[in-house]
Design a protein around this motif. Structure first.
Motif, PDB file in Angstrom:
ATOM      1  N   GLY A 248      33.838  32.343  43.956  1.00 24.00           N
ATOM      2  CA  GLY A 248      32.409  32.212  43.573  1.00 24.00           C
ATOM      3  C   GLY A 248      31.751  30.993  42.675  1.00 24.00           C
TER       4      GLY A 248
ATOM      5  N   GLN B  95      37.538  36.773  43.008  1.00 25.67           N
ATOM      6  CA  GLN B  95      36.017  36.751  43.635  1.00 25.67           C
ATOM      7  C   GLN B  95      35.326  35.646  42.618  1.00 25.67           C
ATOM      8  OE1 GLN B  95      37.674  39.442  43.467  1.00 25.67           O
ATOM      9  NE2 GLN B  95      38.556  39.936  44.983  1.00 25.67           N
ATOM     10  N   ILE B  96      35.830  36.031  41.407  1.00 30.62           N
ATOM     11  CA  ILE B  96      34.762  35.353  40.343  1.00 30.62           C
ATOM     12  C   ILE B  96      35.119  33.528  41.408  1.00 30.62           C
ATOM     13  CG2 ILE B  96      34.117  34.858  38.169  1.00 30.62           C
ATOM     14  CD1 ILE B  96      35.093  36.535  37.813  1.00 30.62           C
TER      15      ILE B  96
ATOM     16  N   ALA C 158      38.604  41.289  38.962  1.00 32.23           N
ATOM     17  CA  ALA C 158      37.945  40.759  39.438  1.00 32.23           C
ATOM     18  C   ALA C 158      38.029  39.296  39.319  1.00 32.23           C
ATOM     19  CB  ALA C 158      36.359  40.817  39.216  1.00 32.23           C
TER      20      ALA C 158
ATOM     21  N   SER D  86      28.998  43.125  43.636  1.00 31.51           N
ATOM     22  CA  SER D  86      28.785  41.465  43.218  1.00 31.51           C
ATOM     23  C   SER D  86      29.985  41.398  41.536  1.00 31.51           C
ATOM     24  CB  SER D  86      28.132  40.346  43.083  1.00 31.51           C
ATOM     25  OG  SER D  86      28.830  39.459  42.889  1.00 31.51           O
ATOM     26  N   TRP D  87      30.767  40.284  41.767  1.00 28.29           N
ATOM     27  CA  TRP D  87      31.664  40.040  40.528  1.00 28.29           C
ATOM     28  C   TRP D  87      30.290  39.765  39.050  1.00 28.29           C
ATOM     29  CZ3 TRP D  87      30.627  35.301  38.395  1.00 28.29           C
ATOM     30  CH2 TRP D  87      29.445  34.628  38.910  1.00 28.29           C
ATOM     31  N   ARG D  88      29.144  39.072  39.460  1.00 27.65           N
ATOM     32  CA  ARG D  88      28.339  39.243  38.725  1.00 27.65           C
ATOM     33  C   ARG D  88      27.654  40.181  37.711  1.00 27.65           C
ATOM     34  NH1 ARG D  88      26.564  34.293  39.562  1.00 27.65           N
ATOM     35  NH2 ARG D  88      26.714  32.682  41.389  1.00 27.65           N
TER      36      ARG D  88
ATOM     37  N   LEU E 207      36.704  41.930  33.664  1.00 23.44           N
ATOM     38  CA  LEU E 207      37.061  41.014  35.039  1.00 23.44           C
ATOM     39  C   LEU E 207      38.757  40.299  35.368  1.00 23.44           C
ATOM     40  CD1 LEU E 207      34.843  37.920  33.418  1.00 23.44           C
ATOM     41  CD2 LEU E 207      34.084  39.754  35.134  1.00 23.44           C
TER      42      LEU E 207
ATOM     43  N   ARG F 187      31.706  33.144  28.981  1.00 21.83           N
ATOM     44  CA  ARG F 187      33.574  33.634  28.375  1.00 21.83           C
ATOM     45  C   ARG F 187      33.221  33.228  26.616  1.00 21.83           C
ATOM     46  NH1 ARG F 187      34.540  38.851  29.514  1.00 21.83           N
ATOM     47  NH2 ARG F 187      37.015  37.652  29.755  1.00 21.83           N
TER      48      ARG F 187
ATOM     49  N   ILE G 244      39.677  32.005  32.652  1.00 17.64           N
ATOM     50  CA  ILE G 244      38.451  32.976  32.773  1.00 17.64           C
ATOM     51  C   ILE G 244      38.522  34.189  31.669  1.00 17.64           C
ATOM     52  CG2 ILE G 244      37.269  34.435  33.512  1.00 17.64           C
ATOM     53  CD1 ILE G 244      37.374  33.206  35.873  1.00 17.64           C
TER      54      ILE G 244
ATOM     55  N   LEU H 232      30.215  29.869  33.581  1.00 17.66           N
ATOM     56  CA  LEU H 232      31.232  30.552  33.783  1.00 17.66           C
ATOM     57  C   LEU H 232      31.804  30.691  32.094  1.00 17.66           C
ATOM     58  CD1 LEU H 232      31.935  33.132  36.155  1.00 17.66           C
ATOM     59  CD2 LEU H 232      33.504  32.308  34.442  1.00 17.66           C
TER      60      LEU H 232
ATOM     61  N   VAL I  58      32.579  44.906  41.749  1.00 14.26           N
ATOM     62  CA  VAL I  58      33.573  43.956  42.724  1.00 14.26           C
ATOM     63  C   VAL I  58      33.693  44.657  43.971  1.00 14.26           C
ATOM     64  CG1 VAL I  58      35.404  42.219  43.701  1.00 14.26           C
ATOM     65  CG2 VAL I  58      34.735  42.701  41.232  1.00 14.26           C
TER      66      VAL I  58
END
Length: 468
Positions: free
Chosen positions: A46, A42-43, A39, A170-172, A36, A112, A57, A108, A166
């Motif tokens: 999002g 972007q996360i 990313a 997508s970051w997902r 991550l 983590r 994160i 989220l 990413v």
């Protein structure tokens, strides 16, 4: 009981499959830490996490991963390594689904935390299953060599895969990619690996477990939050833990094992190896994206090239240990990691500096993985199977604490300079200095020791005879 080591020291089909499953799990867990990183912006956009809160994160994962590792390493010894390993992989699967489906910051960050907790459960259990499934010697050294390559390779592949996912999807998918791999591990493990537990009924050292877990959490949180008071409280709690272990009838971490030079200096080496290299990767991510203005995908690709050195080092490190010994390989590998970082202190704002960056990272990663293998072999050799969960828990703890505190410590060093590039250079200089000082300490700490000769046996023969 564990899967018995092959008496002939041959790699049977079952052992190959066991190795494949356990190394695959270790690789997935190491990827999970770094995937991550590239990313984060972007996360954040999002799920509505502000730029100032983005470091949480990573920290939400790192705190439980480091704080609970020693506890779960001992629980694996007492109540079953395979059982705890499967529980950890199951939790990782659920946490990854939760993270991939998150639409706000709370779920989220919860995902983590659960991923970090699952790593604390599964990582020491997987490593202890490895060390008890392969007999001590050349075969185990080779397997641990591959494990070291995959651990380090996981950090770089995580950056590469994270940037790719990413950029293309997508970051997902940085979360969801874990799910099919984890399910395959859950299906294969019961068919290949027998469970193990302590032969007699041993009670868990609850006061020790509470004090060490609280101490680690407070210390690491204090480092992340740059709170000297909280970090000091953590150190105090770890002192309480040490005092408890001196008196506990069934200690969580036997003082005897902690006093072994190989365990002590092997884990010190692991702390330095991972602290400095994880910080290096973070600093170079900042350099590539903020100074040279590369996109996440390109940043991941740049880290992927030196990652090849990690694979090469993991393959040959075990053979090097068999020929030269752990002390020589560990100190040389760590020296290479530090010296290869030194040219990066000269990095500038021109993209031509990639001609310096790529070979330096390539050589540094080679030394880094060689050091990982050597410190793991050093810290887990010469111990009975009943202590392998504790020993591997300590090595996993060294790794998790190191990757957690390395980034905030050297980030704080970098923040002392107004210009970002100047701060990165200063932090890199500190990285090199700390690494090379550690090499000297480790070389001295692991020097061969002569067992003391009892006075009676050392006395001259005529005197001995005269005394009777």
């Amino acid at each position: 009981m564990t899967t018995p080591p092959d008496a002939s020291n041959r790699m049977t089909t079952r052992l190959r499959l066991t190795m494949f499953v356990l190394l695959g799990a270790q690789f997935m867990l190491s990827v999970d830490f770094s995937i991550l990183n590239v990313a984060l912006p972007q996360i954040g956009s999002g799920v509505g996490i502000s730029a100032d809160e983005l470091p949480w994160i990573a920290s939400a994962y790192a705190l439980p991963a480091a704080g609970f590792t020693l506890l779960f390493g001992r629980i694996a010894d007492l109540f079953g390594r395979r059982r705890l390993f499967l529980a950890g992989i199951t939790l990782l699967t659920l946490a990854s689904v939760l993270g991939g489906m998150a639409d706000s910051g709370a779920p989220l960050l919860t995902a983590r935390v659960l991923q970090g907790l699952s790593t604390a459960m599964a990582a020491p259990a997987a490593l202890s299953l490895l060390t008890t499934s392969f007999s001590e010697g050349a075969m185990r050294d080779r397997v641990l060599g591959l494990n070291g390559a995959l651990l380090s390779g996981g950090f770089t592949v995580g950056a590469l895969v994270g940037g790719t996912l990413v950029g293309l999807l997508s970051w997902r998918w940085a979360f969801l990619i874990n799910v099919p791999v984890a399910i395959a591990i859950l299906i294969a493990t019961p068919r290949l690996i027998a469970d193990s537990r302590a032969p007699e009924k041993v009670r868990l050292d609850v006061p020790g477990a509470v004090s060490v877990t609280a101490g680690l959490l407070a210390f690491i949180y204090g480092i992340i939050d740059r709170s000297l008071l909280i970090a000091a409280a953590g150190v105090l709690l770890l002192g309480v833990f040490w005092a408890i272990e001196l008196r506990a009838p069934a200690p969580l971490a036997s003082v005897r094992i902690l006093k072994r030079p190989t365990v002590k200096w092997g884990n010190f080496a692991g702390l330095v190896v991972f602290t400095m290299e994880s910080a290096l990767i973070f600093l170079m991510t900042l350099y590539l994206q903020d100074v040279l203005h590369y996109a996440p995908l390109i940043t991941g690709l740049i880290f992927g090239v030196p990652g090849l050195a990690a694979v090469a080092a993991g393959i040959i490190a075990g053979r090097m240990i068999g020929r030269f010994g752990t002390r020589a390989v560990l100190t040389v590998g760590l020296s290479v990691q530090g010296l290869a970082t030194a040219p990066l202190i000269l990095l500038g704002t021109d993209r031509i500096m990639l001609a310096v960056l790529l070979p330096a990272l390539f050589i540094s990663f080679f030394g880094h993985v060689t050091s990982i293998v050597a410190y793991t072999v050093t810290a887990t050799s010469g111990l009975p199977d009943s202590e392998q969960g504790l020993a591997t828990g300590l090595t996993a703890l060294s790794q998790q604490v190191a990757v957690t505190i390395g980034i905030p410590i050297l980030s704080a060093v970098a923040a002392t300079r107004a210009v970002q590039l100047d701060g990165i250079r200063l932090a890199l200089a500190v990285d090199v200095a700390v690494t090379l000082v550690a090499v000297g300490l480790i070389w001295i700490g692991l020097r061969p020791r002569v067992e003391p000769v009892p006075e009676d046996s050392a006395a001259p023969a005529p005197q001995a005879a005269a005394s009777h």
